[in-house]
Write an enzyme that holds these catalytic residues in place. Structure first.
Site, PDB file in Angstrom:
ATOM      1  N   GLU A  11       0.852  -1.195   0.000  1.00  0.00           N
ATOM      2  CA  GLU A  11       0.000   0.000   0.000  1.00  0.00           C
ATOM      3  C   GLU A  11       0.882   1.237   0.000  1.00  0.00           C
ATOM      4  O   GLU A  11       2.039   1.149   0.380  1.00  0.00           O
ATOM      5  CB  GLU A  11      -0.856   0.059   1.290  1.00  0.00           C
ATOM      6  CG  GLU A  11      -1.809  -1.069   1.484  1.00  0.00           C
ATOM      7  CD  GLU A  11      -2.394  -1.089   2.912  1.00  0.00           C
ATOM      8  OE1 GLU A  11      -2.267  -0.087   3.633  1.00  0.00           O
ATOM      9  OE2 GLU A  11      -2.956  -2.125   3.271  1.00  0.00           O
ATOM     10  N   LYS A  45       2.209   4.600   1.708  1.00  0.00           N
ATOM     11  CA  LYS A  45       2.265   5.142   3.066  1.00  0.00           C
ATOM     12  C   LYS A  45       1.876   6.607   2.962  1.00  0.00           C
ATOM     13  O   LYS A  45       2.571   7.408   2.347  1.00  0.00           O
ATOM     14  CB  LYS A  45       3.665   5.003   3.668  1.00  0.00           C
ATOM     15  CG  LYS A  45       3.730   5.501   5.107  1.00  0.00           C
ATOM     16  CD  LYS A  45       5.098   5.308   5.715  1.00  0.00           C
ATOM     17  CE  LYS A  45       5.084   5.525   7.231  1.00  0.00           C
ATOM     18  NZ  LYS A  45       4.700   6.877   7.641  1.00  0.00           N
ATOM     19  N   ARG A  54      -2.950   9.364  11.238  1.00  0.00           N
ATOM     20  CA  ARG A  54      -3.531   8.056  11.522  1.00  0.00           C
ATOM     21  C   ARG A  54      -4.750   8.219  12.427  1.00  0.00           C
ATOM     22  O   ARG A  54      -4.699   8.980  13.395  1.00  0.00           O
ATOM     23  CB  ARG A  54      -2.480   7.200  12.221  1.00  0.00           C
ATOM     24  CG  ARG A  54      -2.926   5.789  12.560  1.00  0.00           C
ATOM     25  CD  ARG A  54      -2.884   4.912  11.331  1.00  0.00           C
ATOM     26  NE  ARG A  54      -3.188   3.529  11.654  1.00  0.00           N
ATOM     27  CZ  ARG A  54      -2.284   2.636  12.041  1.00  0.00           C
ATOM     28  NH1 ARG A  54      -1.016   2.996  12.182  1.00  0.00           N
ATOM     29  NH2 ARG A  54      -2.624   1.392  12.282  1.00  0.00           N
ATOM     30  N   ARG A 104      -3.643   8.401  17.277  1.00  0.00           N
ATOM     31  CA  ARG A 104      -2.724   7.421  17.846  1.00  0.00           C
ATOM     32  C   ARG A 104      -2.431   7.721  19.295  1.00  0.00           C
ATOM     33  O   ARG A 104      -2.056   6.863  20.052  1.00  0.00           O
ATOM     34  CB  ARG A 104      -1.421   7.515  17.060  1.00  0.00           C
ATOM     35  CG  ARG A 104      -1.082   6.297  16.312  1.00  0.00           C
ATOM     36  CD  ARG A 104       0.057   6.611  15.417  1.00  0.00           C
ATOM     37  NE  ARG A 104       1.322   6.427  16.106  1.00  0.00           N
ATOM     38  CZ  ARG A 104       2.497   6.597  15.506  1.00  0.00           C
ATOM     39  NH1 ARG A 104       2.547   6.975  14.258  1.00  0.00           N
ATOM     40  NH2 ARG A 104       3.604   6.404  16.157  1.00  0.00           N
ATOM     41  N   GLU A 152      -6.239   6.616   7.570  1.00  0.00           N
ATOM     42  CA  GLU A 152      -5.471   7.858   7.626  1.00  0.00           C
ATOM     43  C   GLU A 152      -6.382   9.010   7.178  1.00  0.00           C
ATOM     44  O   GLU A 152      -7.058   8.918   6.159  1.00  0.00           O
ATOM     45  CB  GLU A 152      -4.287   7.700   6.655  1.00  0.00           C
ATOM     46  CG  GLU A 152      -3.222   8.716   6.769  1.00  0.00           C
ATOM     47  CD  GLU A 152      -2.073   8.340   7.707  1.00  0.00           C
ATOM     48  OE1 GLU A 152      -2.136   7.313   8.412  1.00  0.00           O
ATOM     49  OE2 GLU A 152      -1.107   9.112   7.733  1.00  0.00           O
ATOM     50  N   PHE A 197      -7.685   1.591   5.529  1.00  0.00           N
ATOM     51  CA  PHE A 197      -6.873   0.440   5.109  1.00  0.00           C
ATOM     52  C   PHE A 197      -7.099  -0.792   5.973  1.00  0.00           C
ATOM     53  O   PHE A 197      -6.513  -1.828   5.720  1.00  0.00           O
ATOM     54  CB  PHE A 197      -5.389   0.778   4.994  1.00  0.00           C
ATOM     55  CG  PHE A 197      -4.789   1.548   6.134  1.00  0.00           C
ATOM     56  CD1 PHE A 197      -4.603   0.960   7.362  1.00  0.00           C
ATOM     57  CD2 PHE A 197      -4.380   2.863   5.939  1.00  0.00           C
ATOM     58  CE1 PHE A 197      -4.028   1.663   8.403  1.00  0.00           C
ATOM     59  CE2 PHE A 197      -3.803   3.583   6.985  1.00  0.00           C
ATOM     60  CZ  PHE A 197      -3.629   2.980   8.218  1.00  0.00           C
ATOM     61  N   ARG A 201       4.476  -2.720  17.458  1.00  0.00           N
ATOM     62  CA  ARG A 201       5.263  -2.407  16.273  1.00  0.00           C
ATOM     63  C   ARG A 201       6.043  -3.672  15.950  1.00  0.00           C
ATOM     64  O   ARG A 201       7.102  -3.917  16.510  1.00  0.00           O
ATOM     65  CB  ARG A 201       6.216  -1.243  16.563  1.00  0.00           C
ATOM     66  CG  ARG A 201       6.862  -0.672  15.318  1.00  0.00           C
ATOM     67  CD  ARG A 201       7.922   0.342  15.671  1.00  0.00           C
ATOM     68  NE  ARG A 201       7.413   1.593  16.221  1.00  0.00           N
ATOM     69  CZ  ARG A 201       6.862   2.566  15.495  1.00  0.00           C
ATOM     70  NH1 ARG A 201       6.762   2.437  14.192  1.00  0.00           N
ATOM     71  NH2 ARG A 201       6.444   3.669  16.064  1.00  0.00           N
ATOM     72  N   LYS A 239       7.480  -0.437   6.966  1.00  0.00           N
ATOM     73  CA  LYS A 239       7.332   0.819   6.229  1.00  0.00           C
ATOM     74  C   LYS A 239       8.649   1.188   5.585  1.00  0.00           C
ATOM     75  O   LYS A 239       9.718   1.061   6.186  1.00  0.00           O
ATOM     76  CB  LYS A 239       6.847   1.937   7.168  1.00  0.00           C
ATOM     77  CG  LYS A 239       7.771   2.241   8.317  1.00  0.00           C
ATOM     78  CD  LYS A 239       7.197   3.334   9.210  1.00  0.00           C
ATOM     79  CE  LYS A 239       8.151   3.568  10.378  1.00  0.00           C
ATOM     80  NZ  LYS A 239       7.559   4.326  11.466  1.00  0.00           N
TER      81      LYS A 239
HETATM   82  P1  AMP Z   1       5.503   6.367  11.881  1.00  0.00           P
HETATM   83  O1  AMP Z   1       4.626   7.534  12.228  1.00  0.00           O
HETATM   84  O2  AMP Z   1       6.716   6.792  11.129  1.00  0.00           O
HETATM   85  O3  AMP Z   1       5.760   5.448  13.047  1.00  0.00           O
HETATM   86  O4  AMP Z   1       4.720   5.476  10.797  1.00  0.00           O
HETATM   87  C1  AMP Z   1       3.561   4.777  11.074  1.00  0.00           C
HETATM   88  C2  AMP Z   1       2.434   5.589  10.544  1.00  0.00           C
HETATM   89  O5  AMP Z   1       2.287   5.394   9.164  1.00  0.00           O
HETATM   90  C3  AMP Z   1       1.092   5.238  11.059  1.00  0.00           C
HETATM   91  O6  AMP Z   1       0.795   5.745  12.301  1.00  0.00           O
HETATM   92  C4  AMP Z   1       0.189   5.836  10.010  1.00  0.00           C
HETATM   93  O7  AMP Z   1      -0.130   7.170  10.355  1.00  0.00           O
HETATM   94  C5  AMP Z   1       1.033   5.900   8.808  1.00  0.00           C
HETATM   95  N1  AMP Z   1       0.494   5.194   7.646  1.00  0.00           N
HETATM   96  C6  AMP Z   1       0.410   5.795   6.446  1.00  0.00           C
HETATM   97  N2  AMP Z   1      -0.084   4.969   5.532  1.00  0.00           N
HETATM   98  C7  AMP Z   1      -0.348   3.801   6.137  1.00  0.00           C
HETATM   99  C8  AMP Z   1      -0.879   2.545   5.688  1.00  0.00           C
HETATM  100  N3  AMP Z   1      -1.213   2.346   4.412  1.00  0.00           N
HETATM  101  N4  AMP Z   1      -0.985   1.563   6.620  1.00  0.00           N
HETATM  102  C9  AMP Z   1      -0.627   1.767   7.928  1.00  0.00           C
HETATM  103  N5  AMP Z   1      -0.130   2.923   8.392  1.00  0.00           N
HETATM  104  C10 AMP Z   1       0.012   3.934   7.508  1.00  0.00           C
END
Ligand code: AMP
Length: 614
Positions: free
Chosen positions: A272, A274, A279, A298, A326, A371, A470, A476
């Site tokens: 998918e 990102k 979120r 979150r 999101e 998603f 996590r 990611k």
């Molecule tokens: P991080 O904030 O860097 O820890 O990355 C995780 C975040 O990616 C999540 O909290 C989401 O806000 C974001 N995210 C964006 N696109 C997606 C997706 N397709 N699936 C899951 N999380 C996503």
């Protein structure tokens, strides 16, 4: 009156003081903080909870978990560090210098209170008194009314009680106890199965109520209630396409590849984009609470005020569901096309607003990009494999609107909610495709970047939804440039045009013992308006004022990019950044989730050159 040993009171004494003494709770917290042994903490809490009447055990469990109110309770204390500091200064009569010195010794207002307050004659406080005071604080409007209530409460408290009242009010108990440990202790106290109690909390969302159920032996009857957030499943970062693929390679095939036989086969996974938005978890469609919609960050915060347009759109949804996705600022497309996501900075204009005006709604429309589907028509879906959750999500979206035939077709999705004015979709199904090979992943990453998204996500098709984890089931892959999520610990006034504002920020990552360690200082990247707003917030959160420089309560999270990391003695982390620039404010991210020193070391180790600042 000496209250030591108050937890050994007779029943009669207990009823005279109106229930379980707060002092015993505070003593327990002090003892919990003094040991790092998890088993001991759990045993102490279990013995304590088991010794209380059920109502008090319910209160105590909440407070041990560090929350003045249950998760499903919409009430908030809304007393910040500055108000607590004011109350403490007034009560102790300490000079600003003495306040600063006490704070500096501990880095915590509760501990500072313990140092500054004198032992004196106080009337005994019970847990129930604290609950009543919290209720009054949440109801009171304006800082003055709140200050008076706080003073009235703290005046009755011993120094040790004040220490934990303040910690609880500021949301940081520092006892090394997470809610999950309190849950285990409560299970032990009432002879319940820990997994059953944990599940009841996840479903019901109210720890106090679940403690009552545990005591009554009715945990098995807990049912899912909407409108409290489930934990969010998070993704682990990978630095390259190769690393991402290696993580999804089948073990057997890997061995074959090592023997030179063939390219490794991939575990089934979906790919998918990102998204660079916010979120959120969306709860709606509960027939027993018609029209109610919950939208949670979150951080477990309620986002409804910032996104009334989403709340309105989902109020008519006909099926009880919890969606994970999101929130994105959206550029509506014409007629059939749904448009595209706007950068996070557009969405940011909508965040933290008390009131979103009609102009703002028009200027920055938002959509929910779904998603995952976590709950549908009475059924919690977390344990189903992603493959099945995805199928149900696709059906759900299709059943509720005119989704275009192929959900994998790309960003051009059908329309579910035609809003009165805009006429564009409010709910969009996040496109997902099965992962096949390196070339596809590379192309998908490039495509995602071209669409203005952050990168791609890889999700194992067989994985369950693990709330709050996590893990490696979700990966990611984002921009090549390393970034760190850090918290501001200090701020400096700028020069020239920025002379009157705090525009230069020192920030930290999490160290091993949860202490904050500074890694850098940056002044570029934010707009003037953002700096002004930040400056205002930081002034309010000042801990120590050195004139040009101030230390602040660590609460504002930033995402910072840099060219590379160097070993350096400039900051107490032992690292410094070269050419740091602030990418954005991360008000959606709790301080507890900022990056760690371990991540800093990992990035440093991965750099081709490992500079040391001379
Ligand atoms: P991080 O904030 O860097 O820890 O990355 C995780 C975040 O990616 C999540 O909290 C989401 O806000 C974001 N995210 C964006 N696109 C997606 C997706 N397709 N699936 C899951 N999380 C996503």
């Amino acid at each position: 009156m000496a209250l030591a040993g108050a937890h050994n009171m007779t029943e009669q004494e207990k009823s005279e003081t109106g229930g379980a003494p707060l002092l015993a709770f505070a003593e327990l917290c002090r003892d919990l903080a003094a040991t790092s042994k998890k088993l001991e903490k759990r045993a102490r809490m279990a013995a304590y909870l088991g010794s209380l009447q059920v109502e008090d055990a319910a209160r105590a469990a909440l407070y041990l978990a560090g929350a003045p109110f249950a998760e499903t309770d919409p009430r908030r204390l809304q007393v910040g560090g500055s108000l607590l500091g004011k109350a403490l200064a007034q009560l102790s009569g300490a000079s600003p210098q003495a306040m600063q010195a006490a704070y500096r010794r501990h880095g915590d207002l509760g501990d500072a209170a313990f140092d500054l307050l004198q032992e004196r004659q106080t009337a005994p406080l019970a847990l129930q008194d604290l609950e009543e005071a919290f209720t009054a604080l949440a109801l009171a409007r304006g800082p003055l009314a709140k200050l008076q209530l706080l003073l009235a409460l703290l005046e009755r408290a011993t120094p040790l009680e004040a220490r934990y009242i303040i910690k609880l009010a500021s949301g940081d108990m520092r006892t090394g106890v997470k809610q999950s440990l309190v849950e285990e202790a409560a299970a032990a106290a009432f002879g319940a199965e820990p997994a059953q109690l944990r599940r009841a909390v996840m479903l019901n969302g109210n720890l106090a109520e679940v403690v009552r159920m545990a005591a009554a032996g009715t945990l098995g009857q807990a049912t899912m209630r909407l409108f409290h957030p489930l934990g969010f499943m998070l993704a682990s970062p990978v630095d390259s396409v190769e690393e991402a693929l290696a993580r999804f390679a089948e073990e057997v095939a890997l061995e074959a590849a090592a023997a030179g036989a063939m390219t490794p086969a991939l575990r089934a996974a979906q790919l998918e984009d990102k998204y660079d938005g916010m979120r959120a978890q969306l709860h709606c469609g509960d027939r027993t609470q018609a029209g109610r919609v919950g939208l949670f960050s979150r951080n477990r915060e309620d986002l409804s005020e910032s996104f009334p347009d989403l709340i309105e759109a989902f109020a008519t949804f006909g099926e009880a569901v919890i969606l994970d996705g999101e929130i994105l600022a959206w550029q509506p497309g014409d007629e059939r096309a749904t448009g595209r996501a706007l950068p996070f900075s557009s969405l940011q204009q909508r965040l933290g607003r008390k009131r979103v005006t009609a102009e703002m709604r028009e200027a920055t429309p938002v959509i929910f990009m779904a998603f995952d589907l976590l709950f549908e028509s009475g059924e919690l879906l977390l344990e189903l494999p992603l493959r099945e959750r995805r199928e149900r999500l696709e059906k759900l979206v299709a059943a509720h609107g005119a989704l275009t035939s192929d959900p994998h077709a790309g960003p051009d999705q059908g329309m579910l909610f035609a809003s009165g004015t805009g006429g564009f979709a409010r709910l969009i199904l996040a496109p997902a495709v099965p992962l096949t090979d390196v070339e596809q992943l590379e192309a998908a990453y490039a495509e995602a970047r071209r669409r203005g998204n952050e990168g791609v996500m890889l999700k194992a098709a067989a994985s369950s939804y693990q709330p709050g984890r996590r893990g490696l089931a979700w990966l990611k892959l984002k921009r090549e440039l390393a970034t760190l999520d850090v918290v501001i610990t200090g701020a400096e006034f700028g020069n020239g045009r920025r002379a009157g504002v705090l525009s230069d920020y020192t920030f930290a990552v999490r160290g091993p013992g949860e202490q904050l360690l500074n890694v850098g200082k940056a002044y570029s990247g934010l707009t003037d308006a953002e700096i002004e707003e930040l400056s205002r917030r930081l002034m309010e959160q000042t801990l120590e004022d050195y004139g040009h420089f101030r230390t602040v309560i660590p609460s504002i999270v930033l995402e910072v990019a840099f060219n590379n990391l160097m070993r350096s003695t400039r900051h107490n982390s032992g690292f410094a950044m070269r050419f740091p620039r602030i990418l954005r404010l991360r008000d959606d991210k709790p301080v507890a989730q900022i990056d760690s020193l371990a991540r800093v070391e990992e990035i440093y180790a991965s750099q081709p050159d490992k500079p040391v600042e001379s």
